[in-house]
Design a protein around this motif. Structure first.
Motif, short mmCIF file in Angstrom:
data_model
loop_
_atom_site.label_atom_id
_atom_site.label_comp_id
_atom_site.label_asym_id
_atom_site.label_seq_id
_atom_site.Cartn_x
_atom_site.Cartn_y
_atom_site.Cartn_z
N ALA A 123 0.82 -1.22 0.00
CA ALA A 123 0.00 0.00 0.00
C ALA A 123 0.85 1.27 0.00
O ALA A 123 0.30 2.37 0.06
N GLU A 124 2.19 1.10 -0.08
CA GLU A 124 3.14 2.22 -0.09
C GLU A 124 3.01 3.10 1.16
O GLU A 124 3.06 4.32 1.10
N ILE A 125 2.86 2.44 2.30
CA ILE A 125 2.78 3.13 3.59
C ILE A 125 4.12 2.97 4.31
O ILE A 125 4.56 1.84 4.56
N PRO A 126 4.81 4.07 4.65
CA PRO A 126 6.13 3.97 5.29
C PRO A 126 6.05 3.36 6.69
O PRO A 126 5.05 3.52 7.40
N TRP A 127 7.15 2.70 7.10
CA TRP A 127 7.17 1.97 8.37
C TRP A 127 8.60 1.90 8.89
O TRP A 127 9.57 2.16 8.17
N SER A 128 8.75 1.53 10.15
CA SER A 128 10.04 1.14 10.73
C SER A 128 9.75 0.11 11.81
O SER A 128 8.59 -0.05 12.23
N ALA A 150 9.39 10.19 11.50
CA ALA A 150 10.01 9.72 12.74
C ALA A 150 9.99 10.81 13.80
O ALA A 150 10.57 11.88 13.60
N PRO A 151 9.32 10.58 14.94
CA PRO A 151 9.27 11.62 15.98
C PRO A 151 10.68 11.90 16.52
O PRO A 151 11.40 10.96 16.88
N PRO A 152 11.09 13.15 16.59
CA PRO A 152 12.46 13.45 17.04
C PRO A 152 12.74 13.04 18.47
O PRO A 152 13.89 12.75 18.82
N GLU A 153 11.70 12.96 19.31
CA GLU A 153 11.89 12.58 20.70
C GLU A 153 11.80 11.07 20.91
O GLU A 153 12.01 10.58 22.02
N ASN A 197 6.40 0.70 13.72
CA ASN A 197 6.01 2.11 13.70
C ASN A 197 5.51 2.44 12.30
O ASN A 197 6.21 2.17 11.31
N ILE A 198 4.33 3.01 12.21
CA ILE A 198 3.67 3.19 10.93
C ILE A 198 3.32 4.65 10.71
O ILE A 198 2.78 5.32 11.59
N ALA A 199 3.64 5.17 9.52
CA ALA A 199 3.23 6.52 9.15
C ALA A 199 1.75 6.48 8.81
O ALA A 199 1.36 6.12 7.69
N CYS A 200 0.93 6.82 9.79
CA CYS A 200 -0.52 6.70 9.65
C CYS A 200 -1.19 7.90 10.31
O CYS A 200 -1.43 7.89 11.53
N ALA A 227 13.06 5.07 3.05
CA ALA A 227 13.46 6.43 3.40
C ALA A 227 12.26 7.35 3.60
O ALA A 227 12.37 8.38 4.27
N ARG A 228 11.12 6.98 3.06
CA ARG A 228 9.93 7.84 3.20
C ARG A 228 9.44 7.90 4.64
O ARG A 228 8.66 8.78 4.99
#
Length: 254
Positions: A98-103, A123-126, A148-151, A117-118
Motif C-alpha cells: 500500500a506504499e505506507i512507510p514503516w520502521s 520519525a518523531p524526534p523525541e 512504527n507506521i506513518a498513519c 526512506a519515506r
C-alpha cells in the motif's frame, strides 16, 4: 499504615506528556511513598530498554514494560517476549504493497530501522533514533518489539492490522505494541504473592484502560482520556498540577 503496591504509567502520568520529565511534586511523592514503606513500580507500554533508563533515573527497580510483555524485577529482566513475528512481517508486507512507510524495533534497544526512506520525515524526534538501511530485510527477523507506521489520525481504517494491537503515538505515527499491562502486573503480583486489595494503579491513556476494572484501586490523572476517567475509582488533578501528590495525600498514603 497498610503497605500499598503502586503501579504507574509513565507518559502523562508520572511525566509531563512524552517528555519523560517529572514534576517536582511527583518526584517528592515517590520519595515519600517509599519512605512510608510502600512498593512502587512502573507499568508502561515503552520498550524495556527505554523504561529501564527512566526507572534507573527515578529509583524503580521493578517494572512492567512492553505493554505487559516484559517484567523487570530487582533491575534484572525476568521475562520478555516479542510481538508475533510472522504477523508483523505479514503486516509490513501489506504496508509496502500500500506504499505506507514503516520502521521496526527488532532488538531491546532504543532504536528503529527501516529500508524505506519515506518514513524518516515521520520519525518523531523525541522517539528512538531511526536508522535507514536500504539492505535491511525484515523477513529474517526472529524478534520484533515495535512496528512504527506513518498513519495520520483518521486513516487507521485504510490499514489491515490483523489481530495486532495498535497505540497512537502522535497524530502522524501509529505503533504496533502490546496493550496487556494488566497481564504483566498480574504476573508480577503472582510472583510476589500480593493481594489485589493492596494494589493501586495510576494512568492517563487509552492503553491504561486494561489496568482499570481488574480489582485494583484505579486512579486517573486529570489529563486522562475521558474513557479512563469514567472507569476510574478516583480522578485526581493533571500531572503538571500536582496530580500524583494530591491523590496520595488525599488517601493518606503519604
Amino acid at each position: 499504615m497498610q503497605k500499598k503496591y503502586f503501579f504507574f504509567d509513565i507518559d502523562g502520568t508520572l511525566s509531563i506528556g512524552q517528555t519523560m520529565v517529572m514534576p517536582e511534586s511527583a518526584v517528592r511523592c515517590l520519595a515519600r511513598l517509599r519512605a512510608e514503606g510502600h512498593f512502587t513500580a512502573l507499568a508502561t507500554g515503552r520498550l524495556q530498554a527505554s523504561a529501564a533508563g527512566f526507572a534507573a533515573a527515578h529509583g524503580f527497580a521493578d517494572f512492567v514494560a512492553d505493554g505487559g510483555y516484559s517484567l523487570t524485577l530487582g533491575g534484572q529482566i525476568a521475562e520478555m517476549k516479542s510481538l508475533p513475528v510472522q504477523e508483523c512481517i505479514a503486516l509490513i508486507e501489506r504496508l509496502e504493497a500500500a506504499e505506507i512507510p514503516w520502521s521496526v524495533t527488532p532488538v531491546n534497544e532504543r532504536m528503529c530501522v527501516t529500508s524505506d526512506a519515506r518514513y524518516l520525515p515521520f520519525a518523531p524526534p523525541e522517539y528512538f533514533p531511526t536508522q535507514l538501511d536500504p539492505t535491511f530485510d525484515y523477513h529474517t527477523l526472529r524478534e520484533i518489539y515495535k512496528v512504527n507506521i506513518a498513519c495520520p489520525a483518521g486513516q487507521e481504517a485504510e490499514i489491515d492490522f490483523g489481530t495486532l494491537p495498535t497505540v497512537r503515538y502522535n497524530r502522524d505515527v501509529l505503533l504496533i505494541e502490546p496493550t496487556e499491562k494488566q497481564k504483566g502486573i498480574r504476573r508480577m503480583l503472582d510472583r510476589m504473592g500480593i493481594p489485589d486489595e493492596d494494589v493501586v494503579v495510576f494512568g492517563d491513556g487509552s492503553n491504561d484502560l486494561c489496568m482499570f476494572g481488574q480489582g485494583w484501586f484505579s486512579i486517573a490523572m486529570g489529563n486522562a482520556r475521558e474513557a479512563l476517567k469514567a472507569r476510574a475509582d478516583y480522578v485526581t488533578d493533571p500531572v503538571d498540577r500536582d496530580g500524583l501528590w494530591n491523590a496520595c495525600r488525599h488517601f493518606g498514603w503519604i
